[in-house]
Design an enzyme around this catalytic site. Structure first.
Site, PDB file in Angstrom:
ATOM      1  N   ALA A 161       0.925  -1.679  -0.018  1.00  0.00           N
ATOM      2  CA  ALA A 161      -0.145  -0.089  -0.259  1.00  0.00           C
ATOM      3  C   ALA A 161       0.741   1.129   0.046  1.00  0.00           C
ATOM      4  O   ALA A 161       0.511   2.409  -0.444  1.00  0.00           O
ATOM      5  CB  ALA A 161      -1.017  -0.248   1.305  1.00  0.00           C
ATOM      6  N   CYS A 162       1.812   0.904   0.101  1.00  0.00           N
ATOM      7  CA  CYS A 162       3.114   2.950   0.731  1.00  0.00           C
ATOM      8  C   CYS A 162       3.620   2.662  -0.682  1.00  0.00           C
ATOM      9  O   CYS A 162       4.768   3.912  -0.582  1.00  0.00           O
ATOM     10  CB  CYS A 162       4.364   2.047   1.591  1.00  0.00           C
ATOM     11  SG  CYS A 162       5.580   0.338   0.980  1.00  0.00           S
ATOM     12  N   GLY A 163       3.381   1.955  -1.965  1.00  0.00           N
ATOM     13  CA  GLY A 163       3.935   2.433  -3.090  1.00  0.00           C
ATOM     14  C   GLY A 163       4.752   1.725  -3.567  1.00  0.00           C
ATOM     15  O   GLY A 163       5.565   1.910  -3.957  1.00  0.00           O
TER      16      GLY A 163
END
Length: 178
Positions: A155-157
């Site tokens: 989710a943080c990339g």
């Protein structure tokens, strides 16, 4: 799966949304499901969703208005407990035996009398941190079953190991554990 009572514990992680699918799969398999959620978990997934899917209230407080001792009663009720997802913070509190909220108090009250499954979910660097790895190793040595996180887009990339396993995988592990 024969009808079983499953306590699903949800900690604060973006992957908390996956707990809804797990609860749904468990109820469709004939299990009775109750959910314990941290305040952080409820920042990511709504209480109403988990209540609708489980057919029970979501437990968040150790001592509710009924003054029941939920951490003892929920553990007595359950055949198996699964922490999905398990945040880095929650893992540290479990390892230290900090029974400071309902989720951690249920962990300590169980004392591995019943199967306890842990599915970590966090950023790749957090997952690889020595403190997190030491916490997981200790919890496993005490009797918890640690389910390895998946690798992929986070989710943080970033990419790497830290994704919560898919709910169907957790369901299969629960079936094996029972």
């Amino acid at each position: 799966m024969s009808p079983s009572k499953i306590l699903v514990c949800v900690s604060g992680s973006i992957a908390a949304y996956k707990s809804a699918e797990l609860v749904s799969l468990l109820t469709k398999s004939g299990c009775e499901v109750k959910v314990v959620a941290t305040d952080g978990a409820l920042q990511f997934i709504g209480r109403a969703t988990l209540e609708a899917l489980s057919g029970h209230q979501v437990y968040t407080q150790m001592f509710a208005e009924s003054h029941k001792i939920h951490h003892i009663n929920l553990v007595k009720w359950a055949d198996l407990i699964v922490l999905y997802p398990a945040s880095a913070s929650t893992l540290g509190r479990l390892r230290l035996g900090l029974a400071e909220d309902l989720l951690t108090a249920c962990f300590v009250a169980n004392n591995f009398i019943k199967p306890y499954l842990i599915a970590p979910s966090m950023n790749v660097n957090m997952y690889a941190h020595p403190a997190v790895q030491e916490n997981l190793a200790t919890l496993q040595s005490w009797g918890a079953t640690v389910i390895e996180p998946a690798s992929g887009n986070l989710a943080c990339g970033t990419k790497g190991k830290g994704r919560a396993p898919e709910p169907a995988e957790i369901l299969a592990i629960i079936k094996e554990s029972l």
